[in-house]
Scaffold this motif. Structure first.
Motif, mmCIF file in Angstrom:
data_model
loop_
_atom_site.group_PDB
_atom_site.id
_atom_site.type_symbol
_atom_site.label_atom_id
_atom_site.label_comp_id
_atom_site.label_asym_id
_atom_site.label_seq_id
_atom_site.Cartn_x
_atom_site.Cartn_y
_atom_site.Cartn_z
ATOM 1 N N CYS A 193 30.673 54.805 33.411
ATOM 2 C CA CYS A 193 29.279 55.205 33.527
ATOM 3 C C CYS A 193 28.525 54.266 34.451
ATOM 4 N N LEU A 194 27.505 54.802 35.072
ATOM 5 C CA LEU A 194 26.590 54.005 35.883
ATOM 6 C C LEU A 194 25.195 54.232 35.325
ATOM 7 N N TYR A 209 42.760 52.334 36.556
ATOM 8 C CA TYR A 209 42.225 52.407 37.909
ATOM 9 C C TYR A 209 40.956 51.584 38.065
ATOM 10 N N SER A 210 40.778 51.001 39.239
ATOM 11 C CA SER A 210 39.482 50.481 39.626
ATOM 12 C C SER A 210 38.612 51.675 39.994
ATOM 13 N N ILE A 211 37.373 51.661 39.502
ATOM 14 C CA ILE A 211 36.468 52.782 39.727
ATOM 15 C C ILE A 211 35.236 52.292 40.474
ATOM 16 N N ALA A 212 34.843 53.053 41.460
ATOM 17 C CA ALA A 212 33.662 52.701 42.238
ATOM 18 C C ALA A 212 32.694 53.881 42.288
ATOM 19 N N TRP A 213 31.436 53.548 42.400
ATOM 20 C CA TRP A 213 30.405 54.539 42.697
ATOM 21 C C TRP A 213 29.931 54.295 44.128
ATOM 22 N N ILE A 273 27.352 49.145 35.577
ATOM 23 C CA ILE A 273 28.564 49.959 35.497
ATOM 24 C C ILE A 273 29.358 49.537 34.277
ATOM 25 N N SER A 274 29.972 50.500 33.598
ATOM 26 C CA SER A 274 30.718 50.163 32.390
ATOM 27 C C SER A 274 31.780 51.229 32.120
ATOM 28 N N ARG A 275 32.760 50.833 31.306
ATOM 29 C CA ARG A 275 33.779 51.774 30.846
ATOM 30 C C ARG A 275 33.544 52.067 29.365
ATOM 31 N N ASP A 276 33.901 53.271 28.929
ATOM 32 C CA ASP A 276 33.853 53.508 27.500
ATOM 33 C C ASP A 276 35.083 52.877 26.855
ATOM 34 N N ILE A 292 34.025 48.647 39.267
ATOM 35 C CA ILE A 292 34.508 47.951 38.075
ATOM 36 C C ILE A 292 36.029 47.919 38.127
ATOM 37 N N SER A 293 36.586 46.752 37.858
ATOM 38 C CA SER A 293 38.033 46.584 37.929
ATOM 39 C C SER A 293 38.689 46.990 36.605
ATOM 40 N N THR A 294 39.999 46.966 36.584
ATOM 41 C CA THR A 294 40.719 47.282 35.351
ATOM 42 C C THR A 294 40.499 46.205 34.286
ATOM 43 N N SER A 295 40.082 45.011 34.693
ATOM 44 C CA SER A 295 39.757 43.953 33.738
ATOM 45 C C SER A 295 38.261 43.904 33.436
ATOM 46 N N ASN A 296 37.546 44.930 33.890
ATOM 47 C CA ASN A 296 36.121 45.103 33.614
ATOM 48 C C ASN A 296 35.201 44.113 34.317
ATOM 49 N N SER A 297 35.673 43.476 35.370
ATOM 50 C CA SER A 297 34.757 42.725 36.215
ATOM 51 C C SER A 297 34.046 43.710 37.132
#
Length: 117
Positions: A78-79, A31-35, A68-71, A50-55
């Motif tokens: 996380c933000l 999923y694309s995740i937004a804050w 913003i980042s993914r584990d 953050i997109s699924t490709s981490n942009s």
């Protein structure tokens, strides 16, 4: 299926907080995740995504301060918020959408961030 936002609190100007968005019932990596955030009397505004490709993208007011980042396991987003200002005070929400979708399918319950001396 549920999103959970956590990590908010009271911090002095110039301080830092780290918000986390986790999911139950589905995996965030797809999923694309937004804050988003909403201050009292204001409309909800997007903060970062953050997109699924981490942009990632950021609203101008937080560029250079928020990250913003993914584990690695793809189970959390996380933000990291540094150099916090009083105008960052708001309820922060995370939201998730599949890349093919235009709107967000899932929303977390919100976590309060208060920046005050």
């Amino acid at each position: 299926v549920q999103l959970q936002a956590s990590g908010g609190g009271l911090v002095q100007p110039g301080g830092s907080l780290r918000l986390s968005c986790t999911a139950s019932g589905f995996t965030l990596r797809y999923y694309s995740i937004a804050w988003f955030r909403q201050a009292p009397g204001e409309e909800r505004e997007p903060v970062s995504c953050i997109s699924t490709s981490n942009s990632s993208i950021y609203v101008d007011s937080v560029k250079g301060r928020f990250t913003i980042s993914r584990d690695n396991a793809g189970n959390a987003v996380c933000l990291q918020m540094n150099s916090l200002k009083p105008e960052d005070t708001a309820v922060y929400y995370c939201a998730a959408r599949l890349p093919i979708r235009a709107s967000y399918d899932y929303w977390g319950q919100g976590t309060q961030v208060t920046v005050s001396s």
